[in-house]
Design an enzyme around this catalytic site. Structure first.
Site, PDB file in Angstrom:
ATOM      1  N   THR A   1     -55.508 -59.900 -48.743  1.00  0.00           N
ATOM      2  CA  THR A   1     -54.377 -60.598 -49.381  1.00  0.00           C
ATOM      3  C   THR A   1     -53.504 -61.303 -48.355  1.00  0.00           C
ATOM      4  O   THR A   1     -53.095 -62.454 -48.547  1.00  0.00           O
ATOM      5  CB  THR A   1     -53.490 -59.606 -50.157  1.00  0.00           C
ATOM      6  OG1 THR A   1     -54.297 -58.849 -51.035  1.00  0.00           O
ATOM      7  CG2 THR A   1     -52.433 -60.340 -50.962  1.00  0.00           C
ATOM      8  N   GLU A  32     -54.513 -60.963 -57.673  1.00  0.00           N
ATOM      9  CA  GLU A  32     -55.256 -59.980 -56.900  1.00  0.00           C
ATOM     10  C   GLU A  32     -56.737 -59.945 -57.314  1.00  0.00           C
ATOM     11  O   GLU A  32     -57.058 -59.815 -58.501  1.00  0.00           O
ATOM     12  CB  GLU A  32     -54.616 -58.594 -57.067  1.00  0.00           C
ATOM     13  CG  GLU A  32     -55.341 -57.459 -56.365  1.00  0.00           C
ATOM     14  CD  GLU A  32     -55.476 -57.676 -54.860  1.00  0.00           C
ATOM     15  OE1 GLU A  32     -54.483 -58.055 -54.214  1.00  0.00           O
ATOM     16  OE2 GLU A  32     -56.579 -57.472 -54.334  1.00  0.00           O
ATOM     17  N   HIS A  67     -56.690 -54.443 -58.500  1.00  0.00           N
ATOM     18  CA  HIS A  67     -57.093 -54.115 -57.133  1.00  0.00           C
ATOM     19  C   HIS A  67     -58.114 -52.983 -57.182  1.00  0.00           C
ATOM     20  O   HIS A  67     -57.991 -52.086 -58.006  1.00  0.00           O
ATOM     21  CB  HIS A  67     -55.859 -53.686 -56.330  1.00  0.00           C
ATOM     22  CG  HIS A  67     -56.098 -53.606 -54.852  1.00  0.00           C
ATOM     23  ND1 HIS A  67     -56.841 -52.604 -54.282  1.00  0.00           N
ATOM     24  CD2 HIS A  67     -55.704 -54.412 -53.839  1.00  0.00           C
ATOM     25  CE1 HIS A  67     -56.885 -52.795 -52.969  1.00  0.00           C
ATOM     26  NE2 HIS A  67     -56.202 -53.886 -52.673  1.00  0.00           N
ATOM     27  N   ASP A 121     -56.838 -64.388 -54.652  1.00  0.00           N
ATOM     28  CA  ASP A 121     -56.623 -64.177 -53.214  1.00  0.00           C
ATOM     29  C   ASP A 121     -57.927 -64.005 -52.434  1.00  0.00           C
ATOM     30  O   ASP A 121     -58.082 -64.525 -51.337  1.00  0.00           O
ATOM     31  CB  ASP A 121     -55.616 -63.053 -52.934  1.00  0.00           C
ATOM     32  CG  ASP A 121     -56.045 -61.676 -53.448  1.00  0.00           C
ATOM     33  OD1 ASP A 121     -57.054 -61.585 -54.186  1.00  0.00           O
ATOM     34  OD2 ASP A 121     -55.363 -60.692 -53.113  1.00  0.00           O
ATOM     35  N   HIS A 122     -58.889 -63.268 -52.996  1.00  0.00           N
ATOM     36  CA  HIS A 122     -60.154 -63.000 -52.297  1.00  0.00           C
ATOM     37  C   HIS A 122     -61.092 -62.328 -53.290  1.00  0.00           C
ATOM     38  O   HIS A 122     -60.694 -62.049 -54.412  1.00  0.00           O
ATOM     39  CB  HIS A 122     -59.939 -62.097 -51.077  1.00  0.00           C
ATOM     40  CG  HIS A 122     -59.127 -60.874 -51.408  1.00  0.00           C
ATOM     41  ND1 HIS A 122     -59.640 -59.802 -52.079  1.00  0.00           N
ATOM     42  CD2 HIS A 122     -57.820 -60.595 -51.206  1.00  0.00           C
ATOM     43  CE1 HIS A 122     -58.705 -58.896 -52.254  1.00  0.00           C
ATOM     44  NE2 HIS A 122     -57.578 -59.347 -51.751  1.00  0.00           N
TER      45      HIS A 122
HETATM   46  C1  GP9 Z   1     -50.900 -54.925 -51.053  1.00  0.00           C
HETATM   47  C2  GP9 Z   1     -51.711 -55.936 -51.764  1.00  0.00           C
HETATM   48  C3  GP9 Z   1     -53.194 -55.639 -51.664  1.00  0.00           C
HETATM   49  O1  GP9 Z   1     -49.569 -55.227 -50.934  1.00  0.00           O
HETATM   50  O2  GP9 Z   1     -51.380 -57.204 -51.374  1.00  0.00           O
HETATM   51  O3  GP9 Z   1     -53.735 -55.962 -50.444  1.00  0.00           O
HETATM   52  P1  GP9 Z   1     -55.310 -56.098 -50.212  1.00  0.00           P
HETATM   53  O4  GP9 Z   1     -55.856 -54.714 -50.034  1.00  0.00           O
HETATM   54  O5  GP9 Z   1     -55.887 -56.778 -51.405  1.00  0.00           O
HETATM   55  O6  GP9 Z   1     -55.439 -56.934 -48.988  1.00  0.00           O
HETATM   56 MN    MN Z   2     -55.743 -58.611 -52.462  1.00  0.00          MN
END
Ligand code: GP9
Ligand code: MN
Length: 621
Positions: free
Chosen positions: A296, A254, A411, A470-471
């Site tokens: 994500t 994350e 996150h 992921d980003h």
């Molecule tokens: C939620 C997690 C976070 O299940 O994958 O999502 P994001 O806000 O990073 O897209």
């Molecule tokens: Mn994410």
């Protein structure tokens, strides 16, 4: 204009609206598990059914008295029915109804058999208002009769419902910015715009999707296939099939960006474990995320389909009914067991639905984990217990398996329990950046623990491990603080470079090395296929294996920016890649078109649901 002194007097319309409003609110509180964290959210929840109810029931003001009664009863009945259908659906699926779901025979048959078990006697409560309405209509009390509404009252009603809708959306925007463009969790949507407006929005999404799909045909796919074939490189024979028969363990890290790798904050290494781990893995130093608004979920989409996500909205929401040939489906056809593991609600990002389209056999979601206040922080289960509990799930799977684990602790807003904080926060004007470093360190430790547990469980030697960010975690809103940390101004070119996320591939028994070619998430799928030894393209994909020779080295980001061998392009400007200096736009021109073309082709596939024609055109060849 005559002011009607009797407004707002008690009428059948008022009573119907009030009863439906209260019923909906009580359903939110008692039948839907909607979490409210602040009084502002509670206020939004309370007012959100109102704009829709006033507008729909308000139509009755324009009708004659007799017709009005019938209209009010009928609409009340339909609205109650929709609410109750959602209540039942929610009891079973912990989710709200969507139009595609209504046509998903599998889901519906699951539900069909147990509808009677789902109904409680207390559900009668949800029909009391209809009964009251029926009785009122029968006895026709003189007080409630109203033969005609004045123009003033009609105008008042329309103004009121529009004003409430605007107020509602305004508040939601404060609490959850980009609510509609990001379209995340349905619970989030219902919580903010209300159960009924949510259905309207769902209808809108659906009709848009159906129209674009309806006009598509197989010739479009042939054109795209020709384009893709023309840029297909040769696989690297040394790497092809090197991990044949091994499990694939993929971890989505994350918000993990590359700039923290091999860096310090006040003398503390931020990611000591990863810095070590990359020494005996393949580490891609110039690897970019290509996500859009779907964050994500977009990264999952790219990594498992080798297609680009959409320019607006999350493809997980807007096109979950498409035909895909995603990694799980392909791996399954080669004897692999496939699962995704993520300790969040299964409906978040519409994963429960999209994973079916991807061909996942199992989704280990929040219900498969032991989650309590002690082991949770921020968005939910902490990464360490998540990994720990996941080991058991992995051990229970038939091998070889393809498993994707999605972490959560790192996150935004990067909240961490004090006992998990092992390096100091940074000091700058951005609280977000400051808190980012300790949570990144926590993720690093969680990964260390996970790899350790994979070793003791015996899975390590039997699996290839793929870790990817992921980003971005730190947006451009924090450029000042970021430039303070990096020690140089964050120009658009530096911003572009900050879109790099780590990609680490560990293959047991293979030493690995640092690879500095430009690359992106779209290449992960072809790379896995390459390593596992699945020959030939079984579908359409835009990426090439990271180990393929003459990699054309053009990495396109979702906003049309790109990074090429010599030049990079972002915000309408062309940069020299090595120096980061601005250069003549003409140097970038040939690639600007190419990048656009590629994104357009990918969009066409999704909007037209073109992969459904794949078998047909393959058979014709
Ligand atoms: C939620 C997690 C976070 O299940 O994958 O999502 P994001 O806000 O990073 O897209
Ligand atoms: Mn994410």
């Amino acid at each position: 204009m005559r002011r009607d002194a009797s407004f707002p007097r008690i009428t059948l319309f008022n009573i119907t609206a009030l009863m439906l409003w209260m019923k909906t609110y009580l359903a939110y509180k008692f039948s839907f598990d909607i979490r409210v964290d602040s009084w502002l959210q509670e206020l939004i929840l309370f007012i959100n059914p109102l704009s829709f109810l006033l507008l729909v029931l308000g139509v009755s003001l324009f009708l004659t008295e007799q017709k009005r009664k019938q209209y009010l009863f009928l609409s009340s009945f339909i609205i109650s029915f929709i609410l109750f259908a959602n209540i039942l659906f929610f009891r079973f699926f912990n989710d709200f109804l969507t139009i595609p779901v209504l046509f998903q025979t599998k889901n519906m048959s699951d539900l069909g058999g147990s509808v009677t078990e789902l109904i409680n006697t207390s559900d009668l409560f949800y029909f009391i208002d209809l009964l009251v309405l029926g009785i009122i209509m029968k006895i026709k009390p003189e007080k409630l009769r109203k033969s005609e509404y004045s123009n003033y009252e009609k105008k008042m009603l329309i103004t009121a419902s529009l004003a409430i809708a605007t107020f509602n959306l305004g508040l939601s925007e404060i609490v959850r910015p980009q609510l509609l463009t990001r379209t995340f969790d349905r619970k989030m949507l219902v919580k903010n715009i209300g159960a009924y407006n949510y259905h309207l929005y769902d209808i809108f999404l659906q009709s848009k999707t159906s129209a674009q799909r309806a006009f598509a045909d197989s010739s479009e796919l042939i054109e795209i296939q020709n384009y893709i074939r023309s840029k297909q490189p040769m696989p690297d024979e040394k790497m092809f099939g090197i991990a044949k028969g091994k499990n694939v363990i993929m971890v989505s890290m994350e918000s993990m960006q590359s700039f923290v790798i091999n860096r310090h904050v006040y003398g503390h290494e931020i990611t000591p474990f990863l810095n070590d781990f990359i020494q005996d893995s393949f580490y891609f130093t110039d690897f970019y995320h290509q996500t859009g608004q779907g964050k994500t979920s977009d990264s999952e989409f790219i990594v498992e389909n080798s297609l680009y996500p959409l320019g607006r909205g999350a493809v997980f929401f807007t096109h979950s009914q498409n035909e895909y040939h995603a990694t799980p489906e392909i791996m399954k056809s080669h004897g692999y067991y496939t699962a995704s593991l993520h300790a969040n609600n299964k409906s978040f990002w519409n994963r429960d639905i999209m994973y079916q389209s991807f061909g996942y056999e199992r989704f280990f979601n929040i219900n498969d984990y032991e989650v309590n206040p002690e082991n949770s922080v921020n968005w939910g289960l902490k990464d360490k217990p998540f990994f720990h509990q996941s080991i058991q799930h992995l051990l229970n799977m038939p091998q070889p398996f393809y498993a994707k684990l999605i972490t959560l602790t790192n996150h935004f807003p990067f909240t961490l329990s004090p006992e998990d904080q092992t390096i100091p926060a940074y000091h700058s004007s951005s609280d977000t950046l400051n808190k980012y470093f300790p949570t990144v360190r926590y993720l690093d430790q969680a990964l260390e623990q996970f790899i350790g547990e994979l070793k003791t469980s015996g899975l390590y030697e039997k699996s290839i491990i793929i870790l990817y960010g992921d980003h971005y975690g730190i947006s451009e809103n924090h450029n000042d603080a970021m430039s303070e940390y990096l020690g140089r101004p964050v120009t658009p070119f530096v911003s572009l470079q900050l879109q790099r996320v780590p990609l680490i591939i560990h293959i047991p028994g293979v030493k690995g090395r640092k690879i500095s070619n430009v690359s992106g998430q779209i290449q992960v799928r072809p790379t896995i296929m390459d390593l596992i030894g699945i020959r030939g393209k079984e579908t359409i994909e835009f990426g090439n294996s990271l180990f393929a020779e003459n990699n054309d080295g053009l990495t396109v980001l979702r906003d049309g920016s790109f990074i090429g061998k010599d030049y990079a392009y972002t915000r309408e400007s062309c940069y020299q890649r090595k120096s980061g200096e601005l250069t003549d736009r003409r140097n970038c021109e040939p690639f600007i078109e190419k990048a656009k073309q590629e994104l357009e082709y990918s969009d066409k596939i999704i909007y037209g649901d073109l992969l459904r024609f794949y078998k047909e055109i393959e058979n014709r060849r």
